[in-house]
Write a protein that holds these residues in place. Structure first.
Motif, PDB file in Angstrom:
ATOM      1  N   UNK A  25      -6.453   4.366 -21.291  1.00 38.87           N
ATOM      2  CA  UNK A  25      -5.984   5.220 -20.368  1.00 38.87           C
ATOM      3  C   UNK A  25      -4.987   4.468 -19.436  1.00 38.87           C
ATOM      4  N   UNK A  26      -4.078   5.326 -18.722  1.00 36.17           N
ATOM      5  CA  UNK A  26      -3.210   4.821 -17.822  1.00 36.17           C
ATOM      6  C   UNK A  26      -3.631   3.974 -16.752  1.00 36.17           C
ATOM      7  N   UNK A  27      -4.684   4.462 -16.158  1.00 32.57           N
ATOM      8  CA  UNK A  27      -5.323   3.585 -15.103  1.00 32.57           C
ATOM      9  C   UNK A  27      -5.379   2.155 -15.448  1.00 32.57           C
ATOM     10  N   UNK A  28      -5.741   1.810 -16.644  1.00 30.79           N
ATOM     11  CA  UNK A  28      -6.293   0.510 -17.244  1.00 30.79           C
ATOM     12  C   UNK A  28      -5.111  -0.527 -17.739  1.00 30.79           C
ATOM     13  N   UNK A  29      -3.804   0.409 -17.784  1.00 32.41           N
ATOM     14  CA  UNK A  29      -2.754  -0.652 -18.322  1.00 32.41           C
ATOM     15  C   UNK A  29      -2.229  -1.365 -17.046  1.00 32.41           C
ATOM     16  N   UNK A  30      -2.243  -2.710 -17.032  1.00 30.13           N
ATOM     17  CA  UNK A  30      -1.745  -3.568 -15.855  1.00 30.13           C
ATOM     18  C   UNK A  30      -0.618  -4.360 -16.392  1.00 30.13           C
ATOM     19  N   UNK A  31       0.049  -5.032 -15.261  1.00 25.13           N
ATOM     20  CA  UNK A  31       1.243  -5.500 -15.377  1.00 25.13           C
ATOM     21  C   UNK A  31       1.165  -6.698 -16.403  1.00 25.13           C
ATOM     22  N   UNK A  32       2.215  -7.060 -17.071  1.00 18.74           N
ATOM     23  CA  UNK A  32       2.119  -8.208 -17.815  1.00 18.74           C
ATOM     24  C   UNK A  32       1.893  -9.469 -16.999  1.00 18.74           C
ATOM     25  N   UNK A  33       0.901 -10.302 -17.313  1.00 23.31           N
ATOM     26  CA  UNK A  33       0.643 -11.417 -16.396  1.00 23.31           C
ATOM     27  C   UNK A  33       1.563 -12.622 -16.884  1.00 23.31           C
ATOM     28  N   UNK A  34       1.999 -13.456 -15.712  1.00 24.78           N
ATOM     29  CA  UNK A  34       2.822 -14.342 -15.801  1.00 24.78           C
ATOM     30  C   UNK A  34       1.853 -15.826 -15.855  1.00 24.78           C
ATOM     31  N   UNK A  35       2.295 -16.589 -16.702  1.00 25.38           N
ATOM     32  CA  UNK A  35       1.172 -17.779 -17.023  1.00 25.38           C
ATOM     33  C   UNK A  35       1.905 -18.892 -17.043  1.00 25.38           C
ATOM     34  N   UNK A  36       1.388 -20.137 -16.527  1.00 26.20           N
ATOM     35  CA  UNK A  36       2.065 -21.363 -16.718  1.00 26.20           C
ATOM     36  C   UNK A  36       1.538 -22.007 -17.997  1.00 26.20           C
ATOM     37  N   UNK A  37       0.550 -21.399 -18.655  1.00 21.11           N
ATOM     38  CA  UNK A  37      -0.129 -21.787 -19.578  1.00 21.11           C
ATOM     39  C   UNK A  37       0.940 -21.620 -20.970  1.00 21.11           C
ATOM     40  N   UNK A  38       0.980 -22.477 -22.019  1.00 18.60           N
ATOM     41  CA  UNK A  38       1.848 -22.446 -22.969  1.00 18.60           C
ATOM     42  C   UNK A  38       1.341 -21.809 -24.234  1.00 18.60           C
ATOM     43  N   UNK A  39       1.950 -21.245 -25.210  1.00 22.92           N
ATOM     44  CA  UNK A  39       1.432 -20.464 -26.433  1.00 22.92           C
ATOM     45  C   UNK A  39       2.548 -20.565 -27.478  1.00 22.92           C
ATOM     46  N   UNK A  40       2.157 -21.170 -28.520  1.00 23.97           N
ATOM     47  CA  UNK A  40       3.320 -21.321 -29.463  1.00 23.97           C
ATOM     48  C   UNK A  40       3.778 -20.119 -30.354  1.00 23.97           C
ATOM     49  N   UNK A  41       3.232 -19.071 -29.847  1.00 26.35           N
ATOM     50  CA  UNK A  41       3.638 -17.733 -30.449  1.00 26.35           C
ATOM     51  C   UNK A  41       5.015 -17.420 -30.436  1.00 26.35           C
ATOM     52  N   UNK A  42       5.449 -17.977 -29.046  1.00 28.71           N
ATOM     53  CA  UNK A  42       6.878 -17.675 -28.735  1.00 28.71           C
ATOM     54  C   UNK A  42       8.016 -18.350 -29.667  1.00 28.71           C
TER      55      UNK A  42
END
Length: 386
Positions: A309-326
């Protein structure tokens, strides 16, 4: 019955299977590049579905393929665990959620098949090793397995401080990270004659002080700190001539990371000259900052709204943690990619030896990932017709 309704009912009916898959993977963690039994288990699950499976002679992990032609939509999960102390025992431990990520990817594919869905193109599933080492994604890039992928989706559980259970975000803006390892060589001397020596600990202290003098654009988060220092011995009246150290560098963008690395190197070269010491630097693994595609992010937003539902769509978090997906998008910029940020009341935090989360969120993740796949194929078809 519409495909959407059939898929929803299939996911609801698979609740027990989702729990069983997670329980097995959680109970059988394996560290980076040693995910042998994990790979075997995943191969068996994918082959049981009739998918084409590719494994590798020189590393763990696998790729499964369903369907033919274009577009090629990819799903990626990390499969390794951390090595950490748990209740006084050092062992492999799934405290970063990779067991949950694998569960959602496996169950997403199984739910789509069970619902009668047939992809109008190819679905490619990447079971990637060694995310915790920051080298697994690059290995799959090297093998060419992402060269034909048009859209790529991943998922990561989010800590309760960022996102509550029952909510989700359409991307994760991970920062970049890098380790620098250093070795200082000075001159040993008697503690009573410091003028005859070059104290490696004093040089390390100057590096710590110098770190605080590095200033980048304050609008872009960036940090560097010394996280390991070893020097001296059992005789306390000897000025030590050797020291080893490690620096942890973090920056929210790849451009800021490049600048931070250059400034740290420049600072250390100046200190070496000032103290007449030798400082050897070695770069460790580097994790790039997120490069999120807006088209893929938009499709993920729609899938989240479909399921939560639209009410549970939240902004994309900004994280200092790293992830090799990128690395996939940095190395292959044509790939349109984003990661699902899944709220699940995860606490006390990622990498805590007793990390826990609400397992009911796995069903939400399966639903969202299933919907984004369906929506992406529909979107690609509409673009072609348009």
């Amino acid at each position: 019955m519409s495909n959407s309704l059939a898929l929803k009912e299939t996911i609801v009916s698979r609740g027990q299977t989702i729990d069983e898959t997670f329980s097995y993977l959680h109970a059988n963690p394996e560290i980076s590049w040693q995910e042998v039994e994990t790979t075997r288990y995943l191969v068996e699950r994918m082959q049981a579905l009739g998918l084409k499976v590719t494994t590798f002679a020189d590393c763990t992990g696998l790729v499964a393929e369903w369907g033919e032609g274009k577009p090629v939509v990819g799903l990626r999960t990390d499969i390794d665990a951390l090595w950490q102390e748990v209740d006084g025992e050092w062992r492999a431990n799934h405290s970063c959620g990779h067991d949950a990520h694998m569960t959602m990817i496996v169950e997403t594919v199984e739910a789509l098949i069970a619902s009668g869905y047939q992809p109008p193109g190819k679905l490619k599933i990447l079971f990637q090793p060694a995310e915790e080492k920051g080298t697994g994604a690059l290995k799959l890039v090297e093998k060419g397995v992402v060269d034909d992928i048009d859209y790529l989706y991943g998922v990561h559980l989010r800590p309760i401080q960022e996102m509550a259970n029952g909510t989700a975000g359409p991307a994760i803006y991970n920062g970049g990270a890098m380790f620098l390892y250093g070795e200082i060589t000075g001159v040993s001397a008697h503690g009573a004659r410091p003028h005859l020596g070059v104290n490696a600990i004093e040089v390390a202290g100057a590096i710590i002080s110098g770190i605080g003098q590095i200033h980048l654009n304050p609008m872009v988060p960036a940090t560097v700190k010394m996280t390991m220092l070893q020097a001296g011995g059992e005789s306390y009246n000897i000025i030590p001539d050797k020291a080893r150290f490690a620096l942890d560098l973090r920056a929210q963008t790849n451009q800021a990371m490049d600048e931070l690395i250059a400034r740290v190197r420049q600072m250390i070269e100046g200190i070496a000259a000032s103290y007449q010491a030798q400082i050897k630097l070695e770069e460790g693994s580097r994790m790039v900052a997120a490069e999120v595609d807006e088209e893929a992010k938009g499709l993920m937003e729609q899938a989240i709204v479909d399921v939560l539902g639209a009410d549970n769509l939240k902004p994309a978090p900004v994280s200092p943690g790293a992830e090799d997906f990128h690395y996939y998008t940095v190395e292959r910029p044509r790939i349109k990619a984003t990661m699902l940020a899944l709220g699940c009341d995860l606490q006390p935090g990622l990498h805590h030896p007793h990390m826990q989360f609400e397992q009911s969120a796995l069903k939400d993740g399966v639903g969202i990932l299933s919907r984004v796949i369906v929506r992406t194929f529909e979107h690609a078809a509409a673009k072609t017709l348009g």
